[in-house]
Design an enzyme around this catalytic site. Structure first.
Site, PDB file in Angstrom:
ATOM      1  N   ASP A 150      14.448  -0.507   1.056  1.00 55.43           N
ATOM      2  CA  ASP A 150      15.077  -0.788   2.343  1.00 55.43           C
ATOM      3  C   ASP A 150      16.096  -1.908   2.140  1.00 55.43           C
ATOM      4  O   ASP A 150      17.201  -1.662   1.664  1.00 55.43           O
ATOM      5  CB  ASP A 150      13.956  -1.143   3.324  1.00 55.43           C
ATOM      6  CG  ASP A 150      14.416  -1.324   4.752  1.00 55.43           C
ATOM      7  OD1 ASP A 150      15.300  -0.577   5.192  1.00 55.43           O
ATOM      8  OD2 ASP A 150      13.884  -2.211   5.442  1.00 55.43           O
ATOM      9  N   ASP A 161       3.466   3.412   6.749  1.00 56.04           N
ATOM     10  CA  ASP A 161       2.742   3.110   7.977  1.00 56.04           C
ATOM     11  C   ASP A 161       3.633   2.492   9.048  1.00 56.04           C
ATOM     12  O   ASP A 161       4.716   1.983   8.772  1.00 56.04           O
ATOM     13  CB  ASP A 161       1.625   2.098   7.685  1.00 56.04           C
ATOM     14  CG  ASP A 161       2.182   0.697   7.413  1.00 56.04           C
ATOM     15  OD1 ASP A 161       3.070   0.569   6.549  1.00 56.04           O
ATOM     16  OD2 ASP A 161       1.750  -0.266   8.086  1.00 56.04           O
ATOM     17  N   LYS A 200       0.815  -1.197   0.000  1.00 52.73           N
ATOM     18  CA  LYS A 200       0.000   0.000   0.000  1.00 52.73           C
ATOM     19  C   LYS A 200       0.859   1.261   0.000  1.00 52.73           C
ATOM     20  O   LYS A 200       0.397   2.340  -0.334  1.00 52.73           O
ATOM     21  CB  LYS A 200      -0.877   0.027   1.277  1.00 52.73           C
ATOM     22  CG  LYS A 200      -1.858  -1.092   1.418  1.00 52.73           C
ATOM     23  CD  LYS A 200      -2.632  -0.920   2.732  1.00 52.73           C
ATOM     24  CE  LYS A 200      -3.469  -2.122   3.051  1.00 52.73           C
ATOM     25  NZ  LYS A 200      -3.999  -2.034   4.425  1.00 52.73           N
ATOM     26  N   GLY A 201       2.086   1.131   0.437  1.00 52.00           N
ATOM     27  CA  GLY A 201       2.906   2.297   0.792  1.00 52.00           C
ATOM     28  C   GLY A 201       3.038   3.364  -0.269  1.00 52.00           C
ATOM     29  O   GLY A 201       3.223   4.531   0.048  1.00 52.00           O
ATOM     30  N   ARG A 255      -0.252   6.651   7.862  1.00 50.82           N
ATOM     31  CA  ARG A 255      -0.122   6.830   6.408  1.00 50.82           C
ATOM     32  C   ARG A 255      -0.617   8.201   5.970  1.00 50.82           C
ATOM     33  O   ARG A 255      -0.204   8.726   4.944  1.00 50.82           O
ATOM     34  CB  ARG A 255      -0.947   5.777   5.648  1.00 50.82           C
ATOM     35  CG  ARG A 255      -0.434   4.354   5.757  1.00 50.82           C
ATOM     36  CD  ARG A 255      -1.116   3.479   4.714  1.00 50.82           C
ATOM     37  NE  ARG A 255      -1.032   2.060   5.028  1.00 50.82           N
ATOM     38  CZ  ARG A 255      -0.011   1.266   4.690  1.00 50.82           C
ATOM     39  NH1 ARG A 255       1.022   1.769   4.049  1.00 50.82           N
ATOM     40  NH2 ARG A 255      -0.018  -0.012   5.008  1.00 50.82           N
ATOM     41  N   LYS A 272      16.963   3.835   1.633  1.00 48.20           N
ATOM     42  CA  LYS A 272      17.694   3.631   2.893  1.00 48.20           C
ATOM     43  C   LYS A 272      18.856   2.687   2.574  1.00 48.20           C
ATOM     44  O   LYS A 272      18.801   1.493   2.887  1.00 48.20           O
ATOM     45  CB  LYS A 272      16.737   2.969   3.881  1.00 48.20           C
ATOM     46  CG  LYS A 272      16.743   3.534   5.282  1.00 48.20           C
ATOM     47  CD  LYS A 272      16.023   2.588   6.202  1.00 48.20           C
ATOM     48  CE  LYS A 272      14.671   3.063   6.610  1.00 48.20           C
ATOM     49  NZ  LYS A 272      14.007   2.122   7.546  1.00 48.20           N
ATOM     50  N   ASP A 314       7.518   3.000  -2.264  1.00 49.61           N
ATOM     51  CA  ASP A 314       7.593   4.046  -1.248  1.00 49.61           C
ATOM     52  C   ASP A 314       9.030   4.169  -0.723  1.00 49.61           C
ATOM     53  O   ASP A 314       9.581   5.255  -0.647  1.00 49.61           O
ATOM     54  CB  ASP A 314       6.592   3.798  -0.093  1.00 49.61           C
ATOM     55  CG  ASP A 314       6.725   2.411   0.541  1.00 49.61           C
ATOM     56  OD1 ASP A 314       7.491   1.555   0.039  1.00 49.61           O
ATOM     57  OD2 ASP A 314       6.048   2.169   1.561  1.00 49.61           O
ATOM     58  N   PHE A 341      13.208   4.170  11.303  1.00 47.65           N
ATOM     59  CA  PHE A 341      11.888   3.794  10.788  1.00 47.65           C
ATOM     60  C   PHE A 341      11.038   5.046  10.597  1.00 47.65           C
ATOM     61  O   PHE A 341      10.783   5.779  11.546  1.00 47.65           O
ATOM     62  CB  PHE A 341      11.200   2.807  11.729  1.00 47.65           C
ATOM     63  CG  PHE A 341      10.037   2.121  11.071  1.00 47.65           C
ATOM     64  CD1 PHE A 341      10.242   1.056  10.197  1.00 47.65           C
ATOM     65  CD2 PHE A 341       8.741   2.546  11.296  1.00 47.65           C
ATOM     66  CE1 PHE A 341       9.172   0.433   9.563  1.00 47.65           C
ATOM     67  CE2 PHE A 341       7.662   1.926  10.682  1.00 47.65           C
ATOM     68  CZ  PHE A 341       7.889   0.863   9.815  1.00 47.65           C
TER      69      PHE A 341
HETATM   70  P1  5GP Z   1      12.429  -4.036   1.432  1.00 54.15           P
HETATM   71  O1  5GP Z   1      11.905  -5.252   0.719  1.00 54.15           O
HETATM   72  O2  5GP Z   1      13.177  -3.087   0.543  1.00 54.15           O
HETATM   73  O3  5GP Z   1      13.200  -4.400   2.663  1.00 54.15           O
HETATM   74  O4  5GP Z   1      11.191  -3.320   2.041  1.00 54.15           O
HETATM   75  C1  5GP Z   1      10.350  -2.551   1.361  1.00 54.15           C
HETATM   76  C2  5GP Z   1       9.098  -2.325   2.174  1.00 54.15           C
HETATM   77  O5  5GP Z   1       9.320  -2.374   3.609  1.00 54.15           O
HETATM   78  C3  5GP Z   1       8.600  -0.937   1.890  1.00 54.15           C
HETATM   79  O6  5GP Z   1       7.778  -0.928   0.743  1.00 54.15           O
HETATM   80  C4  5GP Z   1       7.870  -0.599   3.175  1.00 54.15           C
HETATM   81  O7  5GP Z   1       6.540  -1.071   3.121  1.00 54.15           O
HETATM   82  C5  5GP Z   1       8.627  -1.345   4.260  1.00 54.15           C
HETATM   83  N1  5GP Z   1       9.587  -0.454   4.945  1.00 54.15           N
HETATM   84  C6  5GP Z   1      10.920  -0.499   4.892  1.00 54.15           C
HETATM   85  N2  5GP Z   1      11.485   0.486   5.620  1.00 54.15           N
HETATM   86  C7  5GP Z   1      10.458   1.176   6.155  1.00 54.15           C
HETATM   87  C8  5GP Z   1      10.366   2.343   7.019  1.00 54.15           C
HETATM   88  O8  5GP Z   1      11.337   2.961   7.449  1.00 54.15           O
HETATM   89  N3  5GP Z   1       9.110   2.746   7.350  1.00 54.15           N
HETATM   90  C9  5GP Z   1       7.987   2.127   6.888  1.00 54.15           C
HETATM   91  N4  5GP Z   1       6.817   2.612   7.282  1.00 54.15           N
HETATM   92  N5  5GP Z   1       8.023   1.033   6.078  1.00 54.15           N
HETATM   93  C10 5GP Z   1       9.256   0.584   5.712  1.00 54.15           C
HETATM   94 MG    MG Z   2       4.614  -1.194   4.573  1.00 53.31          MG
END
Ligand code: 5GP
Ligand code: MG
Length: 183
Positions: free
Chosen positions: A104, A160, A44-45, A166, A132, A101, A153
């Site tokens: 990470d 969220d 959803k982000g 959000r 990040k 969004d 975070f």
């Molecule tokens: P990844 O697969 O790159 O580790 O994670 C991506 C997803 O993790 C993002 O789309 C998001 O939903 C969530 N996420 C990662 N870091 C953060 C953060 O700092 N805050 C929030 N709210 N969600 C995050």
């Molecule tokens: Mg999320």
């Protein structure tokens, strides 16, 4: 802000967010002139960012959404990531831009781009509002990045914590006690 007590600091104000989205939209509009642009938002982000981004684009585009989950038992999975809502269109001949969004660990975006690349799009690129890089576990970089953020975070502007925050119009770091209360 309704949750002032939960916020340790504001990382991006609404004006800074607007400037960031404008500059991303300008670059994308330039790069996708005369292309068949299909934006694929990851739910959803990305929905708030996606809504702002498309209204600043000056080129024709279509929008689609996908939802992926790190858990659950779906039929199509890639590592730990499972598609819970797939595209409803064929992406043959489309210039696909995946809209995230935040990048990470990079696992979600790497998995989604891997799956979409096998469907023969004309081109495939990645746009992430936030990056990040300190947390990266797989080697992936976005073609378009709004802002690089520290390893904290963040919530707001579509992002969220436990489905809350959000709707904040700025990007914020939560106070640690908000997490520890739930631990
Ligand atoms: P990844 O697969 O790159 O580790 O994670 C991506 C997803 O993790 C993002 O789309 C998001 O939903 C969530 N996420 C990662 N870091 C953060 C953060 O700092 N805050 C929030 N709210 N969600 C995050
Ligand atoms: Mg999320």
């Amino acid at each position: 802000m309704y949750c002032d007590n939960d916020i340790s600091r504001v990382l991006l104000t609404p004006q800074q967010i607007d400037n960031t989205v404008t500059s991303l939209a300008n670059r994308i509009s330039e790069d996708y002139a005369d292309k068949n642009l299909l934006l694929v938002g990851l739910l959803k982000g990305s929905f708030v960012f996606m809504a702002d981004l498309i209204r600043k684009l000056t080129v024709p585009c279509r929008t689609e959404f996908m939802a992926v989950s790190s858990y659950g038992s779906g039929t199509r999975s890639c590592g730990k990531v499972t598609i819970t809502k797939d595209l409803s269109v064929n992406i043959d001949d489309c210039d696909v831009l995946v809209v995230e969004d935040i990048l990470d660990t990079g696992i979600t975006a790497a998995c989604v781009t891997d799956i979409l690349s096998k469907r023969n799009p004309a081109s495939l690129r990645l746009c992430s509002f936030l990056d990040k890089p300190e947390r990266r576990q797989v080697p992936i970089t976005a073609d378009y990045v709004g802002v690089t953020v520290p390893d904290e975070f963040v919530v707001g502007y579509g992002l969220d914590y436990d489905e809350r925050y959000r709707n904040l119009d700025c990007l914020c770091v939560l106070k640690p006690e908000v997490y520890s209360d739930k631990a």
